[in-house]
Structures are given as structure tokens and as C-alpha cells.
Design a protein around this motif. Structure first.
Motif, PDB file in Angstrom:
ATOM      1  N   VAL A   1      44.559  43.972  41.560  1.00 59.44           N
ATOM      2  CA  VAL A   1      44.218  44.133  42.918  1.00 59.44           C
ATOM      3  C   VAL A   1      44.884  45.320  43.056  1.00 59.44           C
ATOM      4  N   MET A   2      44.061  45.946  44.039  1.00 56.75           N
ATOM      5  CA  MET A   2      44.759  47.274  44.401  1.00 56.75           C
ATOM      6  C   MET A   2      45.369  46.456  46.122  1.00 56.75           C
ATOM      7  N   PRO A   3      46.050  48.152  47.014  1.00 57.78           N
ATOM      8  CA  PRO A   3      46.765  47.596  48.215  1.00 57.78           C
ATOM      9  C   PRO A   3      45.580  47.163  49.292  1.00 57.78           C
ATOM     10  N   ASP A   4      43.760  47.882  49.160  1.00 59.84           N
ATOM     11  CA  ASP A   4      42.898  46.982  49.968  1.00 59.84           C
ATOM     12  C   ASP A   4      41.836  46.972  49.297  1.00 59.84           C
ATOM     13  N   HIS A   5      42.098  45.934  47.836  1.00 55.31           N
ATOM     14  CA  HIS A   5      40.582  45.400  47.606  1.00 55.31           C
ATOM     15  C   HIS A   5      41.345  44.986  45.840  1.00 55.31           C
ATOM     16  N   LEU A   6      39.784  44.404  45.727  1.00 49.83           N
ATOM     17  CA  LEU A   6      40.316  43.683  44.447  1.00 49.83           C
ATOM     18  C   LEU A   6      39.086  44.233  43.194  1.00 49.83           C
ATOM     19  N   HIS A   7      39.042  44.874  41.822  1.00 52.26           N
ATOM     20  CA  HIS A   7      38.435  45.039  41.079  1.00 52.26           C
ATOM     21  C   HIS A   7      38.280  44.219  40.360  1.00 52.26           C
ATOM     22  N   TRP A   8      36.726  42.937  39.649  1.00 52.28           N
ATOM     23  CA  TRP A   8      37.127  42.133  39.019  1.00 52.28           C
ATOM     24  C   TRP A   8      36.358  41.929  37.934  1.00 52.28           C
ATOM     25  N   LEU A   9      36.168  41.986  36.753  1.00 50.47           N
ATOM     26  CA  LEU A   9      35.786  42.014  35.816  1.00 50.47           C
ATOM     27  C   LEU A   9      35.328  40.222  35.053  1.00 50.47           C
ATOM     28  N   LEU A  10      34.102  39.757  35.535  1.00 49.52           N
ATOM     29  CA  LEU A  10      34.425  38.207  35.003  1.00 49.52           C
ATOM     30  C   LEU A  10      33.416  38.131  33.971  1.00 49.52           C
ATOM     31  N   GLN A  11      32.800  36.271  33.409  1.00 43.95           N
ATOM     32  CA  GLN A  11      31.628  35.974  32.974  1.00 43.95           C
ATOM     33  C   GLN A  11      31.173  35.073  33.851  1.00 43.95           C
ATOM     34  N   LEU A  12      30.766  34.604  34.526  1.00 40.16           N
ATOM     35  CA  LEU A  12      30.189  33.442  34.912  1.00 40.16           C
ATOM     36  C   LEU A  12      29.830  32.415  34.497  1.00 40.16           C
ATOM     37  N   GLN A  13      30.791  31.319  35.052  1.00 42.07           N
ATOM     38  CA  GLN A  13      30.427  29.974  34.132  1.00 42.07           C
ATOM     39  C   GLN A  13      29.278  28.513  34.523  1.00 42.07           C
ATOM     40  N   LYS A  14      29.660  29.419  35.318  1.00 41.73           N
ATOM     41  CA  LYS A  14      28.897  28.112  36.460  1.00 41.73           C
ATOM     42  C   LYS A  14      28.427  28.321  38.103  1.00 41.73           C
ATOM     43  N   GLY A  15      27.730  27.377  38.796  1.00 46.74           N
ATOM     44  CA  GLY A  15      27.451  27.710  39.936  1.00 46.74           C
ATOM     45  C   GLY A  15      26.793  29.732  39.916  1.00 46.74           C
ATOM     46  N   SER A  16      26.858  30.091  41.242  1.00 45.88           N
ATOM     47  CA  SER A  16      26.626  31.864  41.755  1.00 45.88           C
ATOM     48  C   SER A  16      27.702  32.485  41.969  1.00 45.88           C
ATOM     49  N   LEU A  17      27.225  33.416  41.681  1.00 42.51           N
ATOM     50  CA  LEU A  17      28.135  34.440  41.480  1.00 42.51           C
ATOM     51  C   LEU A  17      29.208  35.361  43.354  1.00 42.51           C
ATOM     52  N   SER A  18      27.863  34.744  43.945  1.00 41.86           N
ATOM     53  CA  SER A  18      28.217  33.827  45.555  1.00 41.86           C
ATOM     54  C   SER A  18      29.050  33.109  45.955  1.00 41.86           C
ATOM     55  N   GLU A  19      28.566  32.182  45.401  1.00 37.42           N
ATOM     56  CA  GLU A  19      29.397  31.012  45.717  1.00 37.42           C
ATOM     57  C   GLU A  19      31.333  31.681  44.878  1.00 37.42           C
ATOM     58  N   LEU A  20      30.973  31.952  44.094  1.00 35.85           N
ATOM     59  CA  LEU A  20      32.907  32.096  43.651  1.00 35.85           C
ATOM     60  C   LEU A  20      33.703  32.925  44.392  1.00 35.85           C
ATOM     61  N   VAL A  21      32.567  34.098  44.671  1.00 33.64           N
ATOM     62  CA  VAL A  21      33.984  35.356  45.017  1.00 33.64           C
ATOM     63  C   VAL A  21      33.925  34.671  46.579  1.00 33.64           C
ATOM     64  N   GLY A  22      32.447  34.300  47.294  1.00 34.61           N
ATOM     65  CA  GLY A  22      33.475  33.747  48.663  1.00 34.61           C
ATOM     66  C   GLY A  22      34.592  32.363  48.612  1.00 34.61           C
ATOM     67  N   ARG A  23      34.268  31.547  47.587  1.00 38.59           N
ATOM     68  CA  ARG A  23      34.680  30.894  47.515  1.00 38.59           C
ATOM     69  C   ARG A  23      36.521  31.004  47.290  1.00 38.59           C
ATOM     70  N   VAL A  24      37.198  32.529  46.932  1.00 37.40           N
ATOM     71  CA  VAL A  24      38.396  32.928  46.177  1.00 37.40           C
ATOM     72  C   VAL A  24      38.473  33.482  47.085  1.00 37.40           C
ATOM     73  N   LYS A  25      37.694  34.450  47.719  1.00 38.38           N
ATOM     74  CA  LYS A  25      37.935  34.594  49.311  1.00 38.38           C
ATOM     75  C   LYS A  25      38.512  34.151  50.668  1.00 38.38           C
TER      76      LYS A  25
END
Length: 148
Positions: A66-90
Motif C-alpha cells: 500500500v503506497m501513499p496514493d496507490h495499491l499494488h496487489w498480487l493475488l490468485q482469484l478463487q471465485k467470482g470476477s476480478l472486477s467484483e473483487l477489486v470493486g468490493r475491496v475499494k
């Protein structure tokens, strides 16, 4: 969804494809590059949100910073869509912080089998060093990795 089905889908934004068990490198940026996560509490809120979502089985986090103005995130998707996951966390992290935090959208890259995950994880967590925020990564509080 298979990779073939992703290629045929017209519902995916700008060719984004979500494949279960695929490893993705995601970058999300704050609104107007505001340095929201210089605040310790804000950064920890985001990290807690990511970890809670992982416990629900949506993904496994392999590395993040977690940088001051952005996030870099390496992940393995296990269910759902990537857009749903990132949107939900944001969305959840912004709601918990009580303000609009994130720019719309995010950048993602699916890692190929031959990509060196350890090298990608090291590159991610070394961001604070390259940005001149710390002289040793151990001094930066907002990162984690499964292995380095």
C-alpha cells in the motif's frame, strides 16, 4: 469462466477477463493521486479489508504494498470476477474511511505460467524503496508477501 469464454464475452470491460485460479497483478490508484494511505489508520483499514475478503474465499493474496496514493496487489482469484473483487475491496475500504478514496477502475495483468512469481512479488514490495520512502523495506509498514 474459461479463457476461451472470456475471449468471447462482450460483457467484460475493455477485454478484462476473470479466470478462477489465475494470478493477477492489480494496481488501483487514489482519487487525484491523493496521499490517503500516508495515514497509518487508512492504510491498515485497506489491508484489513483485503484480508477479510480473502477469508471469505474470494482470493489468496500473494503479495501487496500500500503506497501513499496507490495499491499494488498480487493475488490468485478463487471465485467470482476480478472486477467484483477489486470493486468490493475499494468500496468497503472507502466506506470505512468515510470518503471517496479511489479513482474509477484499476489496471490488471494476468501473469503467465512462465512469469517468475517471486520476482514479481519482490518488485511489488520494493516499491517504497524505489519511491525513496524508506532505505530498507523492513522499515515500511504496509506490505506483505507469502514468500520472497
Amino acid at each position: 469462466m474459461s479463457k476461451e469464454a472470456c475471449a468471447a464475452s462482450n460483457r467484460l470491460r475493455r477485454g478484462r477477463c476473470s479466470v478462477v485460479n489465475q494470478i493477477y497483478l492489480v494496481t488501483a490508484v487514489t482519487q487525484r493521486r491523493a496521499r490517503v494511505f500516508e495515514d497509518l489508520s487508512a492504510a491498515r483499514t485497506l489491508i484489513l479489508t483485503m484480508r477479510e475478503d480473502a477469508r471469505r474465499g474470494s482470493h489468496e493474496t500473494l503479495a501487496f504494498v500500500v503506497m501513499p496514493d496507490h495499491l499494488h496487489w498480487l493475488l490468485q482469484l478463487q471465485k467470482g470476477s476480478l472486477s467484483e473483487l477489486v470493486g468490493r475491496v475499494k468500496s468497503i475500504s472507502a466506506r470505512r474511511l468515510g470518503t471517496r478514496v479511489w479513482q474509477d477502475g484499476f489496471h490488471d495483468r494476468a501473469l503467465r505460467d512462465e512469469d517468475d512469481l517471486q520476482a514479481v512479488a519482490r518488485y511489488i514490495v520494493a516499491n517504497p524503496l524505489r519511491a525513496g520512502l524508506v532505505e530498507r523495506i523492513g522499515r515500511y509498514p504496509h506490505w506483505d508477501a507469502v514468500w520472497l
